[in-house]
Design a protein around this motif. Sequence first.
Motif, PDB file in Angstrom:
ATOM      1  N   LEU A 132       0.853  -1.182   0.000  1.00 24.32           N
ATOM      2  CA  LEU A 132       0.000   0.000   0.000  1.00 24.32           C
ATOM      3  C   LEU A 132       0.890   1.234   0.000  1.00 24.32           C
ATOM      4  CD1 LEU A 132      -2.650  -0.968   2.720  1.00 24.32           C
ATOM      5  CD2 LEU A 132      -3.039  -0.861   0.251  1.00 24.32           C
ATOM      6  N   GLY A 133       0.618   2.167  -0.885  1.00 28.26           N
ATOM      7  CA  GLY A 133       1.425   3.377  -0.952  1.00 28.26           C
ATOM      8  C   GLY A 133       0.573   4.609  -1.184  1.00 28.26           C
ATOM      9  N   ALA A 134       1.101   5.758  -0.769  1.00 31.15           N
ATOM     10  CA  ALA A 134       0.427   7.038  -1.002  1.00 31.15           C
ATOM     11  C   ALA A 134       1.494   8.115  -1.153  1.00 31.15           C
ATOM     12  CB  ALA A 134      -0.519   7.371   0.145  1.00 31.15           C
ATOM     13  N   PHE A 135       1.297   9.000  -2.119  1.00 34.07           N
ATOM     14  CA  PHE A 135       2.269  10.067  -2.355  1.00 34.07           C
ATOM     15  C   PHE A 135       1.600  11.189  -3.142  1.00 34.07           C
ATOM     16  CE2 PHE A 135       2.448   7.136  -5.869  1.00 34.07           C
ATOM     17  CZ  PHE A 135       2.549   7.934  -6.993  1.00 34.07           C
ATOM     18  N   THR A 174       2.495  -2.391 -12.222  1.00 34.58           N
ATOM     19  CA  THR A 174       2.590  -3.544 -13.116  1.00 34.58           C
ATOM     20  C   THR A 174       4.029  -3.810 -13.509  1.00 34.58           C
ATOM     21  OG1 THR A 174       0.376  -3.067 -13.980  1.00 34.58           O
ATOM     22  CG2 THR A 174       1.792  -4.499 -15.301  1.00 34.58           C
ATOM     23  N   ARG A 175       4.752  -2.759 -13.822  1.00 31.94           N
ATOM     24  CA  ARG A 175       6.160  -2.896 -14.216  1.00 31.94           C
ATOM     25  C   ARG A 175       6.996  -3.501 -13.096  1.00 31.94           C
ATOM     26  NH1 ARG A 175       9.900   2.294 -15.982  1.00 31.94           N
ATOM     27  NH2 ARG A 175      11.929   1.222 -16.009  1.00 31.94           N
ATOM     28  N   ALA A 176       6.638  -3.189 -11.839  1.00 27.28           N
ATOM     29  CA  ALA A 176       7.390  -3.704 -10.693  1.00 27.28           C
ATOM     30  C   ALA A 176       7.033  -5.143 -10.355  1.00 27.28           C
ATOM     31  CB  ALA A 176       7.162  -2.815  -9.479  1.00 27.28           C
ATOM     32  N   GLY A 177       6.056  -5.715 -11.062  1.00 30.27           N
ATOM     33  CA  GLY A 177       5.711  -7.110 -10.853  1.00 30.27           C
ATOM     34  C   GLY A 177       4.568  -7.364  -9.915  1.00 30.27           C
ATOM     35  N   PHE A 178       3.812  -6.316  -9.555  1.00 21.80           N
ATOM     36  CA  PHE A 178       2.663  -6.505  -8.672  1.00 21.80           C
ATOM     37  C   PHE A 178       1.474  -7.048  -9.449  1.00 21.80           C
ATOM     38  CE2 PHE A 178       5.015  -3.391  -6.074  1.00 21.80           C
ATOM     39  CZ  PHE A 178       4.943  -4.022  -4.833  1.00 21.80           C
ATOM     40  N   ARG A 179       0.684  -7.851  -8.792  1.00 20.22           N
ATOM     41  CA  ARG A 179      -0.562  -8.372  -9.353  1.00 20.22           C
ATOM     42  C   ARG A 179      -1.740  -7.576  -8.798  1.00 20.22           C
ATOM     43  NH1 ARG A 179       0.566 -13.916 -10.479  1.00 20.22           N
ATOM     44  NH2 ARG A 179       2.444 -13.897 -11.780  1.00 20.22           N
ATOM     45  N   LEU A 180      -2.844  -7.612  -9.530  1.00 19.03           N
ATOM     46  CA  LEU A 180      -4.077  -6.928  -9.136  1.00 19.03           C
ATOM     47  C   LEU A 180      -3.813  -5.462  -8.772  1.00 19.03           C
ATOM     48  CD1 LEU A 180      -5.465  -9.759  -6.806  1.00 19.03           C
ATOM     49  CD2 LEU A 180      -5.870  -9.455  -9.260  1.00 19.03           C
ATOM     50  N   PRO A 181      -3.091  -4.724  -9.618  1.00 19.99           N
ATOM     51  CA  PRO A 181      -2.724  -3.344  -9.267  1.00 19.99           C
ATOM     52  C   PRO A 181      -3.923  -2.400  -9.331  1.00 19.99           C
ATOM     53  CG  PRO A 181      -2.074  -3.813 -11.513  1.00 19.99           C
ATOM     54  CD  PRO A 181      -2.587  -5.119 -10.945  1.00 19.99           C
ATOM     55  N   VAL A 182      -3.970  -1.499  -8.383  1.00 21.62           N
ATOM     56  CA  VAL A 182      -5.010  -0.472  -8.345  1.00 21.62           C
ATOM     57  C   VAL A 182      -4.355   0.860  -7.991  1.00 21.62           C
ATOM     58  CG1 VAL A 182      -7.119   0.356  -7.230  1.00 21.62           C
ATOM     59  CG2 VAL A 182      -6.798  -2.095  -7.637  1.00 21.62           C
ATOM     60  N   ALA A 183      -4.669   1.898  -8.747  1.00 20.36           N
ATOM     61  CA  ALA A 183      -4.214   3.252  -8.441  1.00 20.36           C
ATOM     62  C   ALA A 183      -5.424   4.176  -8.460  1.00 20.36           C
ATOM     63  CB  ALA A 183      -3.165   3.720  -9.447  1.00 20.36           C
ATOM     64  N   ASP A 184      -5.589   4.966  -7.427  1.00 23.88           N
ATOM     65  CA  ASP A 184      -6.676   5.943  -7.395  1.00 23.88           C
ATOM     66  C   ASP A 184      -6.180   7.216  -6.736  1.00 23.88           C
ATOM     67  OD1 ASP A 184      -8.047   5.652  -4.318  1.00 23.88           O
ATOM     68  OD2 ASP A 184      -6.886   3.951  -5.039  1.00 23.88           O
ATOM     69  N   VAL A 185      -6.954   8.282  -6.850  1.00 25.55           N
ATOM     70  CA  VAL A 185      -6.486   9.593  -6.402  1.00 25.55           C
ATOM     71  C   VAL A 185      -7.562  10.283  -5.568  1.00 25.55           C
ATOM     72  CG1 VAL A 185      -7.298  10.719  -8.521  1.00 25.55           C
ATOM     73  CG2 VAL A 185      -5.464  11.794  -7.166  1.00 25.55           C
ATOM     74  N   LEU A 248      -1.760   3.668  -4.040  1.00 26.57           N
ATOM     75  CA  LEU A 248      -1.397   2.460  -4.772  1.00 26.57           C
ATOM     76  C   LEU A 248      -1.717   1.224  -3.950  1.00 26.57           C
ATOM     77  CD1 LEU A 248       2.164   3.424  -6.114  1.00 26.57           C
ATOM     78  CD2 LEU A 248      -0.037   3.688  -7.278  1.00 26.57           C
ATOM     79  N   THR A 249      -2.237   0.203  -4.624  1.00 24.72           N
ATOM     80  CA  THR A 249      -2.476  -1.096  -4.005  1.00 24.72           C
ATOM     81  C   THR A 249      -2.000  -2.174  -4.967  1.00 24.72           C
ATOM     82  OG1 THR A 249      -4.460  -0.246  -2.891  1.00 24.72           O
ATOM     83  CG2 THR A 249      -4.187  -2.636  -2.971  1.00 24.72           C
ATOM     84  N   GLY A 250      -1.188  -3.086  -4.462  1.00 27.89           N
ATOM     85  CA  GLY A 250      -0.714  -4.186  -5.297  1.00 27.89           C
ATOM     86  C   GLY A 250      -0.351  -5.381  -4.439  1.00 27.89           C
ATOM     87  N   TRP A 251      -0.390  -6.565  -5.056  1.00 30.70           N
ATOM     88  CA  TRP A 251      -0.098  -7.815  -4.349  1.00 30.70           C
ATOM     89  C   TRP A 251       1.103  -8.487  -4.988  1.00 30.70           C
ATOM     90  CZ3 TRP A 251      -2.997  -9.406  -0.094  1.00 30.70           C
ATOM     91  CH2 TRP A 251      -4.164  -8.681   0.133  1.00 30.70           C
TER      92      TRP A 251
END
Length: 281
Positions: A132-135, A174-185, A248-251
């Motif tokens: 989980l990330g936020a920036f 996606t580029r970093a290899g995370f699955r089920l990526p979600v980005a929102d603002v 950001l959310t990714g698995w």
Amino acid sequence: MSPPEIFDRAARRRRRDIVPRDYAGHAFLREVMLDGLAERLDSVSRRFTDMLDLGCFDASLPAPPGARVARCDAGFTFARTARGVQADEDRLPFRDGSFDLVVSAGVLDQIGDLPGALTLARRTLRPDGLFLGAFLGGSSLSVLRAAFRGARPDRPAARIHPMIDLRSAGDLLTRAGFRLPVADVETLTVRYGGVGRLFEDLRGMGASNLLIARTAITRGELARVADAFAAAADPDGKTPERFDIIFLTGWSPSPDQPRPAARGSARASLADALQRFPPAD
């Protein structure tokens, strides 16, 4: 090949050692980030045992119940206060598979090699671990950016960090290899009585200019920036400034995760659906 350095790592460490003196008075953006991350974490129905707080600031990010937490910050003072590790986010010292949860609030926009940092974060996760990330990103500081452009239209200087937009943020996951990526603002508007107060907040939260190519601002340029910022004020004399917080959310990959269906694998066609449910006249 490593990407070119655009941020001054040494200056960032030094400034993060100054920030703690008055950080609590300027931490409102990170508090919004922490609230948003907590909401996203609450929606996950699973138990986490080992969490990494990546860019820990004052260690105000709470760990899930029963979880062990490791804290990491690029600044020595923040890291020491949090009893954590001092390290840059794209140079992590942790072994692969050390955590099942990595959370980062308020630092990903200050990393030159953000793809590399996200890849390292993913590698520190166990299979089916959560990131989980936020920036700050998007159109953040749009009024201040325009004021700086107008102050030196013939020789514009880099005064504000480049911002990552929402689509690019999802692509980076996606580029970093995370699955089920979600980005929102989420967009936050803060009204300032003058540009000086905005500068105080940016310095106090550790978000001032860290670009390698930065140059000193002259008195004349600063005066023109202040005038332009004031000219954008509402009738009450306060200028609204925009902050876009990207979440950001990714698995991390795991064999038992759901995957999107392969292209062309659908068994029903649009033509069949229209025959069964014709559009209304």
